[in-house]
Design an enzyme around this catalytic site. Structure first.
Site, PDB file in Angstrom:
ATOM      1  N   LYS A  97     -30.729  52.546  34.082  1.00 24.92           N
ATOM      2  CA  LYS A  97     -29.252  53.374  33.101  1.00 24.92           C
ATOM      3  C   LYS A  97     -28.168  52.554  34.662  1.00 24.92           C
ATOM      4  O   LYS A  97     -27.198  51.462  33.596  1.00 24.92           O
ATOM      5  CB  LYS A  97     -28.900  54.892  33.595  1.00 24.92           C
ATOM      6  CG  LYS A  97     -27.406  54.766  32.900  1.00 24.92           C
ATOM      7  CD  LYS A  97     -27.351  56.460  33.070  1.00 24.92           C
ATOM      8  CE  LYS A  97     -25.732  56.939  32.387  1.00 24.92           C
ATOM      9  NZ  LYS A  97     -25.068  58.308  31.796  1.00 24.92           N
ATOM     10  N   HIS A 135     -58.079  39.219  -0.592  1.00 26.24           N
ATOM     11  CA  HIS A 135     -56.544  39.422  -0.578  1.00 26.24           C
ATOM     12  C   HIS A 135     -56.547  41.238  -0.948  1.00 26.24           C
ATOM     13  O   HIS A 135     -56.318  41.916  -1.814  1.00 26.24           O
ATOM     14  CB  HIS A 135     -55.899  39.141  -1.738  1.00 26.24           C
ATOM     15  CG  HIS A 135     -55.889  37.607  -1.819  1.00 26.24           C
ATOM     16  ND1 HIS A 135     -55.498  36.705  -0.647  1.00 26.24           N
ATOM     17  CD2 HIS A 135     -57.236  36.552  -2.177  1.00 26.24           C
ATOM     18  CE1 HIS A 135     -55.462  35.564  -1.011  1.00 26.24           C
ATOM     19  NE2 HIS A 135     -56.269  35.722  -1.815  1.00 26.24           N
TER      20      HIS A 135
END
Length: 510
Positions: free
Chosen positions: A136, A273
């Site tokens: 922070k 596929h």
């Protein structure tokens, strides 16, 4: 004022060298527990945190850094006059660098026979708190959670190029790190409380590799894995040969593995596929693959093959006779591996595909959200079948119907599969209407359709698919049932002498 660094790490990789590098640059080192013991043994003049807090480590080490003398030194903004005044009033000295990594929660969860109590004790509290405080206040504090960043931090200190952008990059990494850590803890507690769909759903993944591209060359992509693996998955496979997997390789191979798990007999699956172009089972793997190949010798070209038995020389000879992208199997016998590795471009993956997937969820992203559902692992046995026609299926037909039913579950909807003698012979996938899927499957089967069975992933809203199957010579049909017009299809079956069974289970796959 002398700069200070707080170092408290579970992973000791490189920490001694890092601490010595900081000392050489004038840092005072603060530390705790096992880290300070290692640093002192290695000649680093480290100061125990309790000398800073004037408070002992307590509660078996659960409380040691959760103190204003530590977090004030991390969170105090150096450019804020009020902060500086308060820090001076309470004799809080700034801490300019934090190097922390966390208790090994993931490693503990994965240990065999680990107790709930041990898992709980490996939830770090102070570590994430220090990391978050430092991150922070990254404008004033270097924060390091990853040992691989030690050299770049030392280099930045050496050249005095401790830019805002670099500190912010370290802080971003820390927040990802703590979020990842907390997500694993949340997932563990979710399994303990048996909450299936809680009010928030937090998941986290670890990067396996960047991929050359996604489905198409203009799309960027990467492969990530779940941090805790409960079963054999593609992310845990051992690649024995060939170049890196592509995005489409990974999709297709995962589809092949999902199909293969439904078959306990020696089985081989070929995928193109994300749809099966051939599935075969047999007494041996060679027999199974022979059936898989014969199911569609055209579409298998350039496909993915997954096997649930070790690949022997006989099977390898069949595999090597065609172009395949990938072969995955529990293992490869030495002479089979030698033969297959003669082909430069084939990828060979070793993976025990017999293990079950466990309690997993399927996640599908949509714009602005995600859909989550259970995996489709509903099993149907001979006892679950309801015969709805005048003709009863034979034992051989029931075996083929159940085989086809397992296959059609993995074909994109609308889906139709024709099968005969433990082999798919026609697959119709992803059509906008069911008769279209049936026509594709029947055309592919050709003369083999005579005496075959047909599986449909959902019910027949019209009898046209059954009419087409009858004309092709299909002798038995398996489908979920449940349409208001079921009787129309049943009547057609009775007219042509076809057996039909229903499962009361639907297998849509979009």
């Amino acid at each position: 004022m002398k700069k200070r660094a707080l170092i408290s790490v579970s992973d000791k990789t490189g920490v001694v060298e890092f601490a010595k590098g900081l000392e050489e640059k004038g840092f005072e080192i603060l530390s705790t527990g096992g880290t300070i013991r290692l640093l002192k043994e290695s000649g680093v003049q480290a100061v125990p945190v309790e000398e800073v807090t004037n408070f002992p480590e307590m509660l078996d080490g659960r409380v040691k850094t959760l103190h204003p003398m530590i977090h004030g030194g991390l969170l105090g903004k150096r450019t804020n006059e009020d902060h500086r005044a308060q820090m001076e009033e309470h004799h809080i000295a700034p801490i300019d660098l934090v190097a922390v990594n966390l208790y090994p929660f993931k490693e503990t969860v994965q240990k065999s026979g680990v107790s709930h109590e041990e898992i709980i004790e490996n939830i770090d509290i102070g570590g994430p708190s220090m990391l978050r405080s430092a991150a922070k206040n990254f404008a004033d504090v270097f924060v390091v959670a990853d040992p691989s960043d030690y050299p770049s931090v030392l280099a930045a200190l050496e050249t005095e190029e401790d830019s805002y952008a670099f500190r912010q990059q370290l802080a971003a990494k820390v927040f990802r790190h703590t979020a990842h850590y907390d997500a694993m803890i949340a997932a563990y507690f979710q399994t303990q409380t048996e909450e299936v769909f809680p009010e928030t759903y937090t998941v986290t993944y670890e990067k396996v590799q960047d991929l050359r591209y996604g489905e198409n060359p203009h799309q960027q992509a990467a492969f990530y894995k779940a941090p805790v693996q409960h079963a054999a998955t593609l992310a845990t496979a051992n690649q024995l040969h060939g170049k890196e997997l592509s995005y489409n390789n990974i999709q297709d191979t995962n589809a092949a593995l999902e199909i293969l798990r439904d078959y306990s007999e020696p089985a081989a699956v070929a995928v193109k596929h994300m749809n099966p172009c051939g599935i075969g089972i047999g007494e041996t793997l060679a027999e199974a693959f022979g059936r898989t190949y014969e199911a569609d010798p055209v579409s298998i070209f350039g496909g993915i093959v997954a096997c649930n038995r070790p690949v022997d020389r006989q099977t390898a000879e069949q595999l090597s006779s065609i172009f395949l992208e990938i072969v995955v199997a529990p293992s490869f016998e030495a002479d089979a591996l030698a033969l297959l590795t003669e082909k430069k471009n084939i990828r060979l993956l070793e993976l025990d595909v017999s293990t079950q997937q466990g309690d997993q969820k399927r996640m599908t992203t949509v714009d602005g959200g995600v859909l989550i559902q259970d995996l489709d692992v509903k099993e149907v046995t001979a006892e679950d079948l309801e015969v709805v026609t005048e003709k009863q299926p034979t034992e051989a037909e029931i075996a083929d119907l159940l085989f086809a039913w397992k296959a059609v579950k993995h074909v994109k909807s609308n889906a139709i599969v024709l099968a005969k003698d433990a082999q798919t012979i026609g697959v119709g996938a992803g059509q906008m209407n069911r008769i279209g899927a049936a026509e594709i499957a029947i055309k592919q089967a050709g003369d083999k359709a005579k005496g075959a069975v047909l599986a449909s992933d959902a019910f027949f809203p019209m009898p046209d698919t059954v009419e087409a199957a009858a004309k092709a010579g299909v002798t038995a049909i398996i489908q979920p049932g449940g349409s208001k017009r079921d009787q129309d299809s049943i009547d057609v079956c009775n007219h042509y002498g076809i057996a039909m069974v229903t499962t009361a289970v639907r297998h849509f796959k979009h």
